[in-house]
Design an enzyme around this catalytic site. Structure first.
Site, PDB file in Angstrom:
ATOM      1  N   GLY A 164       0.816  -1.201   0.000  1.00  0.00           N
ATOM      2  CA  GLY A 164       0.000   0.000   0.000  1.00  0.00           C
ATOM      3  C   GLY A 164       0.848   1.249   0.000  1.00  0.00           C
ATOM      4  CG  ASN A 172      -4.346  -6.631   4.563  1.00  0.00           C
ATOM      5  OD1 ASN A 172      -4.806  -6.063   3.582  1.00  0.00           O
ATOM      6  ND2 ASN A 172      -3.684  -7.773   4.473  1.00  0.00           N
ATOM      7  N   GLY A 173      -7.659  -5.805   4.594  1.00  0.00           N
ATOM      8  CA  GLY A 173      -8.778  -6.584   4.094  1.00  0.00           C
ATOM      9  C   GLY A 173      -9.963  -5.696   3.787  1.00  0.00           C
ATOM     10  CE1 TYR A 217       1.019  -6.732  -9.108  1.00  0.00           C
ATOM     11  CE2 TYR A 217      -0.564  -6.374  -7.358  1.00  0.00           C
ATOM     12  CZ  TYR A 217       0.308  -5.868  -8.296  1.00  0.00           C
ATOM     13  OH  TYR A 217       0.483  -4.520  -8.414  1.00  0.00           O
ATOM     14  CB  THR A 244       4.993  -9.627  -9.407  1.00  0.00           C
ATOM     15  OG1 THR A 244       4.825  -8.336  -8.822  1.00  0.00           O
ATOM     16  CG2 THR A 244       4.438 -10.678  -8.481  1.00  0.00           C
ATOM     17  CG  ASP A 271       2.240  -8.547 -15.895  1.00  0.00           C
ATOM     18  OD1 ASP A 271       2.882  -8.706 -14.828  1.00  0.00           O
ATOM     19  OD2 ASP A 271       1.725  -7.465 -16.217  1.00  0.00           O
ATOM     20  CG  ASP A 272       1.617 -10.073 -11.729  1.00  0.00           C
ATOM     21  OD1 ASP A 272       0.449  -9.642 -11.787  1.00  0.00           O
ATOM     22  OD2 ASP A 272       2.608  -9.318 -11.642  1.00  0.00           O
TER      23      ASP A 272
END
Length: 506
Positions: free
Chosen positions: A28, A102-103, A258, A305, A367-368
């Site tokens: 973040g 977080n969430g 990711y 990533t 890419d992821d």
């Protein structure tokens, strides 16, 4: 997704919390905050919009005194970047509680109404984290004790699990009583804890990812189990308890694809090893589904990533691996940026191509994942502009066709490039000569090969199955409407730009 950390130490914890947040910065970049408690019981808070390094200056760090504290780096899921929603949040009764989360709760609207009408609590923001804090505070207050016991804390967390639906990993500082942490009954968002023994005593740390512990010299003890709570009391004693019935681990697949750093271990699974498995399986799918696979000259990852995924894909296919893009480390991750204007503007600033790796070659870009498609489309354009003869694209994740309701910025189906499109149609939108997606079964198997006893995953963005109750078409439509309105307001209400973005599938 956000990054959270909590620490009980025998020495001041301000520097350790700051360092942990910098390690978790990838989770973040919108805002950051730290709250500490000093030996006299005074709380000290610093939070603001911006990166960790910008929010905290020397004067702030000097003020963050004490040997117990929590920290947060924020990622906005609704396109909002208001500093009013920077965490930790604080409520003064009972005891004085600050909380970082977080969430994302899925029943926030009903919860806010219930908190006002039944619990008689005023919520000052629209944040589900503030709602969660007040639920915890209400049930701790219900114990009615000046000196609550560990049982009182765990019973309060049990009530949080009963009332709060969705995904949440939480760390809280309860003034005068210690640090509390807990994880939702499905274990959707990660949370680990560890200890560090010193000559002066034992330090404890809780964090979103194990990398925050290892870089600080902590021994990883384990992940908190789904529905489990942890308390480090004022005397430094550790207590844990399972506080939810019928808890079962359903970790978010996107954490492994990711969100998490490759050097983290989540739920006993090495993220790096899981991504290597993804690369091997993706290679086999490419060779089976892409007729021109034998014409590919070089495999190029989209940093950062996808690097281990692309490296293993190239190795399995027997094709050269090359670094074709150089990343500007001082530009934020576009996926995290609120609003399409910022996202589109930043891609070319963020990635600079190495021309001779593309010129005259058939390239496979890996890419992821592909979410809105904005970044992927511009990367394909960059490859062609730098002389690529043909450009193929592969995603280590399956098509993202459904919105995420558990804390990742995928709020509207209309913004997802894979929604209501075939793989061939998506390839055309991206401007690629061919497109291959990882299968959902292969993605799950990539993780299960690292830990075989996981019975289920949160794969909702891929298959539309939500592991928490109450997520139906009506809920998703209301969510689309609310978040699209908030996103428009955050960008200044530019309706024409919003509609153009939707038409283009970005």
């Amino acid at each position: 997704m956000c990054g959270i950390v909590g620490m009980y130490g025998v020495e001041p914890v301000n520097q350790e919390l700051y360092d942990a947040l910098t390690v978790l910065q990838h989770r973040g970049q919108d805002a950051a905050g730290i709250m500490t408690e000093d030996p006299d019981g005074h709380l000290h808070l610093r939070k603001d919009n911006g990166l960790v390094r910008d929010v905290f200056r020397t004067r702030h760090m000097r003020n963050l005194t004490g040997n117990i504290g929590i920290g947060h780096c924020r990622y906005p899921t609704a396109g909002s970047s208001s500093s009013a929603e920077a965490q930790p949040f604080y409520v003064n009764s009972p005891y004085g509680i600050s909380l970082a989360h977080n969430g994302n709760l899925t029943n926030t609207v009903e919860l806010l109404d219930d908190l006002y009408r039944s619990d008689l609590r005023h919520i000052n923001t629209s944040s589900d984290s503030e709602a969660l804090l007040n639920v915890l505070a209400h049930h701790l207050q219900g114990a009615g004790k000046l000196s609550p016991t560990p049982d009182d804390f765990f019973e309060a967390v049990t009530e949080v699990h009963r009332r709060c639906k969705g995904a949440y990993a939480v760390v809280a500082l309860v003034s005068g009583h210690g640090m509390v942490a807990f994880r939702d009954p499905n274990g959707i968002r990660p949370l680990v804890y560890g200890k560090r023994e010193t000559a002066a005593g034992v330090d404890y740390m809780v964090a979103s990812e194990s990398v925050a512990l290892s870089t600080a010299g902590f021994e990883l003890i384990r992940d908190l189990e789904p529905g489990e709570a942890l308390l480090v009391d004022k005397q430094g004693q550790l207590h844990t308890r399972l506080c939810a019935a019928d808890a079962e681990l359903n970790p978010c697949l996107f954490e492994f694809v990711y969100l998490s750093r490759p050097d983290s271990v989540i739920d006993g699974i090495s993220v790096y090893d899981a991504r290597l498995n993804m690369g091997r399986k993706l290679a086999k799918t490419i060779m089976a589904e892409l007729p021109e696979a034998d014409q590919i000259d070089v495999v190029i990852p989209i940093p950062d990533t996808s690097r281990p995924i692309a490296l293993e894909t190239a190795h399995t296919m027997g094709i050269d691996y090359r670094e074709g893009f150089v990343k500007n480390r001082y530009i934020g991750r576009t996926f995290i940026m609120p609003g399409q204007t910022e996202r589109k503007k930043s891609v070319r600033q963020k990635l600079n191509p190495v021309r001779h790796e593309f010129e005259g070659r058939n390239v496979l870009l890996i890419d992821d994942s592909i979410v809105r498609g904005t970044t992927s489309r511009q990367i394909v354009e960059l490859a062609r502009e730098n002389g690529a003869r043909k450009v193929y694209f592969a995603s280590a994740a399956p098509p993202v066709r459904f919105p995420n309701v558990y804390g990742i910025d995928m709020p509207s189906r209309s913004e997802l490039i894979a929604h209501d499109r075939t793989t061939a149609e998506i390839a055309e939108q991206l401007g690629a000569d061919g497109l291959v997606y990882q299968t959902l079964d292969d993605l799950k198997d990539s993780i299960l090969e690292c830990r075989s006893d996981i019975k289920g995953f949160d794969a909702s963005v891929f298959d539309g199955h939500y592991v928490t109750p109450g997520i139906d078409l009506n809920y998703l439509e209301q969510l689309d409407e609310r978040r699209n309105d908030m996103a428009k307001q955050a960008r200044g209400g530019d309706e024409e730009e919003e509609q153009l973005a939707i038409r283009n599938g970005v």
